[in-house]
Design a protein around this motif. Sequence first.
Motif, short mmCIF file in Angstrom:
data_model
loop_
_atom_site.label_atom_id
_atom_site.label_comp_id
_atom_site.label_asym_id
_atom_site.label_seq_id
_atom_site.Cartn_x
_atom_site.Cartn_y
_atom_site.Cartn_z
N ALA A 1 96.83 -2.89 50.80
CA ALA A 1 95.64 -2.24 50.24
C ALA A 1 95.37 -2.68 48.81
O ALA A 1 94.22 -2.73 48.38
CB ALA A 1 95.79 -0.72 50.31
N SER B 1 94.04 0.79 55.04
CA SER B 1 94.47 2.19 55.02
C SER B 1 93.26 3.12 55.06
O SER B 1 92.25 2.86 54.40
CB SER B 1 95.28 2.48 53.76
OG SER B 1 95.50 3.87 53.59
N THR C 1 93.17 5.92 53.73
CA THR C 1 93.10 6.65 52.46
C THR C 1 93.17 5.72 51.25
O THR C 1 92.34 5.80 50.34
CB THR C 1 94.24 7.69 52.37
OG1 THR C 1 95.50 7.03 52.61
CG2 THR C 1 94.04 8.79 53.40
N ALA C 2 94.16 4.81 51.23
CA ALA C 2 94.35 3.94 50.06
C ALA C 2 93.20 2.97 49.87
O ALA C 2 92.98 2.48 48.76
CB ALA C 2 95.67 3.17 50.19
N SER C 3 92.44 2.69 50.94
CA SER C 3 91.31 1.76 50.83
C SER C 3 90.03 2.43 50.32
O SER C 3 89.05 1.74 50.02
CB SER C 3 91.02 1.12 52.19
OG SER C 3 92.13 0.35 52.64
N THR D 1 89.16 -0.98 62.18
CA THR D 1 89.66 0.20 61.47
C THR D 1 88.65 0.57 60.40
O THR D 1 87.80 -0.23 60.02
CB THR D 1 91.03 -0.05 60.81
OG1 THR D 1 90.88 -1.07 59.81
CG2 THR D 1 92.07 -0.50 61.82
N PHE E 1 100.19 3.51 61.20
CA PHE E 1 99.75 3.60 59.81
C PHE E 1 98.24 3.54 59.72
O PHE E 1 97.66 3.76 58.64
CB PHE E 1 100.39 2.48 58.96
CG PHE E 1 100.15 1.10 59.50
CD1 PHE E 1 99.04 0.38 59.13
CD2 PHE E 1 101.07 0.52 60.36
CE1 PHE E 1 98.82 -0.90 59.62
CE2 PHE E 1 100.86 -0.76 60.86
CZ PHE E 1 99.73 -1.47 60.49
N VAL E 2 97.57 3.22 60.85
CA VAL E 2 96.11 3.31 60.92
C VAL E 2 95.75 4.34 62.00
O VAL E 2 96.42 4.47 63.03
CB VAL E 2 95.45 1.95 61.23
CG1 VAL E 2 95.59 1.02 60.05
CG2 VAL E 2 96.01 1.31 62.48
#
Length: 321
Positions: free
Chosen positions: A67, A91, A93-95, A114, A165-166
């Motif tokens: 990310a 991610s 969230t992190a993206s 995603t 994680f996705v």
Amino acid sequence: MRLALLVVAVLGLVTACGDRLGENGRFGVVYMDAQGFYAGVKAGMRQESEASGRAPQLLQINAQGDASKESTFIDQVSAAKVDALILSPASATASVPAIKLAHESDIPVVCYNTCIAEESARQYVSAYVLGDPVRFGAMLGERAAEHFLSTGNTAPSIAVVNCEFVEVCIQRREGFEQALTAELPGARIVANQEGATIDEAVDVAEQILTAHPDVDAFYGEAGGATMGAVRAVQARDKVGQTVVFGSDMSTEAAQALASGEVLKGVVDISGIAVGRLAAQAAEQVRAGQLTSYTVVPAPIDLYADAGQGRAWLAAHPDGVP
């Protein structure tokens, strides 16, 4: 201008022969990793550009699931004022901060495969090219149930090698479990561990086979997970005992399906089809035809037997899915 030229030099570009640089627009493109699906996405975008007669300059990067690397690239293309950002975020969230920056820089954002969490996507994303992940998993769960019913096993034990994680991978598993247990209420998930790349998945699947030597099947949520599980079954001499149901077609997956020994079904969303749809969506956004968050459905395909594996190989001699 200097920053824009630096992005082009470092990250690469694709233009139509004879066109002036960027005269048909510029898109920033992020591939999550180097798996074959993303080669298909790149090919699909190129095909769509050629078919439409418009070949935008593409500033591209393989973010390698990072990310932070993704964020640096988005900062650069936002400053370069590309016409659209097309990406499969690393991610949910992190993206978000980087995608928010692109949006606030008046860069339309198109997700594929995603995306960030839906609440944020509705604020910052114009279009999301998506094959329904629940249906994706359900199609494979139905195939697994069909297989086990044909062998008389009404209570199979199944291990999952995941990419959770996705969010889409979690939804794939949920669809798989729902469809499987609807037909086989006695089916059990005995393990669920992350192994998104082939090397990781081989290690994870071998560890699972050590802990659960009688496991009947693996479910691979993505391409690396699928082929890692197949290799682990072969390495541990479990061929004929443990089978694999997996995701994402590739030459290796099609060959394994065609052999009929371990891999018994693959569900796939063509990278080429997704690339074409993403390029279409980016052009629609640029033309003002998409003005609010829109989900663009991508087709989902099931490959259920050896003949279909051979047919895929014949249709994809270059191996691009």
